[in-house]
Enzyme design. Structure first.
Site, PDB file in Angstrom:
ATOM      1  N   LYS A 101     -25.560 -53.366  13.325  1.00 34.12           N
ATOM      2  CA  LYS A 101     -26.167 -53.689  14.468  1.00 34.12           C
ATOM      3  C   LYS A 101     -27.414 -52.814  14.757  1.00 34.12           C
ATOM      4  O   LYS A 101     -27.796 -51.759  14.006  1.00 34.12           O
ATOM      5  CB  LYS A 101     -25.300 -53.707  15.868  1.00 34.12           C
ATOM      6  CG  LYS A 101     -24.990 -52.136  16.255  1.00 34.12           C
ATOM      7  CD  LYS A 101     -26.070 -51.548  17.062  1.00 34.12           C
ATOM      8  CE  LYS A 101     -25.261 -49.978  17.291  1.00 34.12           C
ATOM      9  NZ  LYS A 101     -26.416 -48.949  17.649  1.00 34.12           N
ATOM     10  N   ASP A 156     -19.125 -48.507  20.853  1.00 31.00           N
ATOM     11  CA  ASP A 156     -19.730 -49.576  20.178  1.00 31.00           C
ATOM     12  C   ASP A 156     -18.845 -50.775  19.866  1.00 31.00           C
ATOM     13  O   ASP A 156     -19.170 -51.791  19.379  1.00 31.00           O
ATOM     14  CB  ASP A 156     -20.727 -49.259  19.080  1.00 31.00           C
ATOM     15  CG  ASP A 156     -21.980 -48.607  19.520  1.00 31.00           C
ATOM     16  OD1 ASP A 156     -22.348 -48.548  20.865  1.00 31.00           O
ATOM     17  OD2 ASP A 156     -22.840 -47.899  18.794  1.00 31.00           O
TER      18      ASP A 156
HETATM   19  O1  C5P Z   1     -17.908 -43.462  22.191  1.00 35.98           O
HETATM   20  P1  C5P Z   1     -18.438 -42.684  21.114  1.00 35.98           P
HETATM   21  O2  C5P Z   1     -17.182 -41.939  20.236  1.00 35.98           O
HETATM   22  O3  C5P Z   1     -19.282 -43.559  20.117  1.00 35.98           O
HETATM   23  O4  C5P Z   1     -19.524 -41.672  21.583  1.00 35.98           O
HETATM   24  C1  C5P Z   1     -19.881 -40.667  20.767  1.00 35.98           C
HETATM   25  C2  C5P Z   1     -20.412 -39.771  21.768  1.00 35.98           C
HETATM   26  O5  C5P Z   1     -21.639 -40.375  22.370  1.00 35.98           O
HETATM   27  C3  C5P Z   1     -19.865 -39.402  22.993  1.00 35.98           C
HETATM   28  O6  C5P Z   1     -18.903 -38.120  22.859  1.00 35.98           O
HETATM   29  C4  C5P Z   1     -20.707 -39.161  24.148  1.00 35.98           C
HETATM   30  O7  C5P Z   1     -21.163 -37.755  23.764  1.00 35.98           O
HETATM   31  C5  C5P Z   1     -21.861 -40.167  23.651  1.00 35.98           C
HETATM   32  N1  C5P Z   1     -22.133 -41.450  24.151  1.00 35.98           N
HETATM   33  C6  C5P Z   1     -22.580 -41.339  25.755  1.00 35.98           C
HETATM   34  N2  C5P Z   1     -22.696 -42.563  26.298  1.00 35.98           N
HETATM   35  C7  C5P Z   1     -22.370 -43.762  25.579  1.00 35.98           C
HETATM   36  C8  C5P Z   1     -21.978 -43.659  24.443  1.00 35.98           C
HETATM   37  C9  C5P Z   1     -22.058 -42.314  23.738  1.00 35.98           C
HETATM   38  O8  C5P Z   1     -22.744 -40.111  26.251  1.00 35.98           O
HETATM   39  N3  C5P Z   1     -22.431 -44.741  26.355  1.00 35.98           N
END
Ligand code: C5P
Length: 315
Positions: free
Chosen positions: A15, A146
């Site tokens: 994406k 995501d």
């Molecule tokens: O959810 P995911 O594992 O992809 O997120 C990785 C990191 O990105 C999280 O630990 C956080 O630090 C950050 N993040 C965030 N806000 C979001 C998505 C991700 O702070 N909406």
């Protein structure tokens, strides 16, 4: 490819974020977003083979990714837990997963999340579970921010930390030049750099940038000429802004070089996708982007793709 009974092969698309506004940090440490996500024609391939009683196994074109914590295996286990909680007869089934990687990691292209969503969608079909996308998205949200988007694909306005997905009509006939500057960035590191910069600005302005009380960004619809309003008829054609770009360029300066090179080569509205490191520009013809790509003169460690924006599978 000829379908084999008890097996399924799915494309797990990448994406881009046509715009990405970070609304503020939440008490749980994540950030609330307002973004339009759009799938593109660059995809990993996920092959699933039913393996009753064998649990879940993963083989991958990149051996380093054959890890028990790979999101594909986490997705399969999360689905099994959901089935167990329901007392569903499919809870005892297993699957062999084979992943062919084409989407670079740490690029903001959502590769790992898309692979996880493909496993959820694929097992839903293979095992004839008949769960709705919203149910799978609920399971997917526990795996990564995501993942819910990829349960729908195509174009969607995404809110919350990624769990609020509102499909919007995809753009047809739009092409994307993707440039990956050969570096992987950590999403957490980019968000941390973004927060740090906001704290510095907040202190300078006499404001307190504490969790849950962010300095708010302007609403996306106020952010640029031509930006479309919430509930837009279709995804916006230009990549208007990405609030994480400045922070990502500090974490990995190669991203700034790629953006500058792309803009100089004629990709006017060049933007970063997600938390980087890939950058991109859009045009309504492939030929225009081929010309931009020729003017770019990328160093050998950069990768380029020219791909269409894509609709959700089956739409
Ligand atoms: O959810 P995911 O594992 O992809 O997120 C990785 C990191 O990105 C999280 O630990 C956080 O630090 C950050 N993040 C965030 N806000 C979001 C998505 C991700 O702070 N909406």
């Amino acid at each position: 490819m000829t379908p084999v009974p008890g097996s399924l092969t799915l494309a797990a698309p990448a994406k881009v974020n046509l715009y990405l506004r970070v609304l503020g940090r939440r008490p749980d440490g994540y950030h609330d977003l307002d973004s339009v996500f759009h799938t593109v024609g660059l995809a990993d391939e996920v092959r699933l083979e039913d393996a009753p009683g064998e649990g879940f196994t993963l083989t991958c074109s990149e051996k380093a990714l054959e890890d028990p914590e790979n999101l594909c295996l986490q997705a399969a286990r999360a689905l099994r837990e959901h089935l167990e909680a329901l007392g569903h007869p499919a809870a005892g089934r297993g699957a062999r997963i084979h992943l062919t990687k084409r989407i670079p990691a740490g690029a903001g292209l959502g590769g790992g999340s898309s692979d996880a969503a493909a496993v959820l969608n694929g097992l839903n079909r293979l095992w004839e579970l008949d769960f709705r996308p919203a149910t799978l998205a609920g399971i997917g949200a526990t795996l990564g921010s995501d993942v819910p988007f990829f349960l729908y694909g195509g174009a969607a306005r995404v809110g919350g930390r990624g769990e609020r997905v509102t499909p919007v009509p995809p753009r047809s006939g739009t092409w994307c030049l993707l440039v990956h500057p050969g570096v992987a960035v950590s999403t957490a590191a980019v968000y941390a750099a973004h927060d740090k910069a906001r704290e510095v600005v907040g202190e300078a302005m006499g404001l307190t940038a504490r969790a849950g009380a962010p300095i708010m960004s302007p609403a996306p619809e106020a952010a640029g000429p031509g930006a479309e309003a919430p509930g837009a008829e279709s995804a916006p054609v230009a990549a208007f802004f990405n609030d994480l770009e400045a922070a990502a360029c500090r974490v990995a300066p190669e991203i700034g070089k790629a953006l500058a090179a792309l803009r100089e080569a004629g990709g006017g509205e060049a933007r970063m996708t997600g938390s980087g490191a890939a950058v991109f520009c859009l045009a309504d013809s492939r030929a225009v982007l081929e010309e931009t790509g020729r003017r770019l003169h990328p160093p050998p460690h950069w990768n380029l793709w020219i791909v269409p924006l894509t609709a959700a599978e089956g739409s």
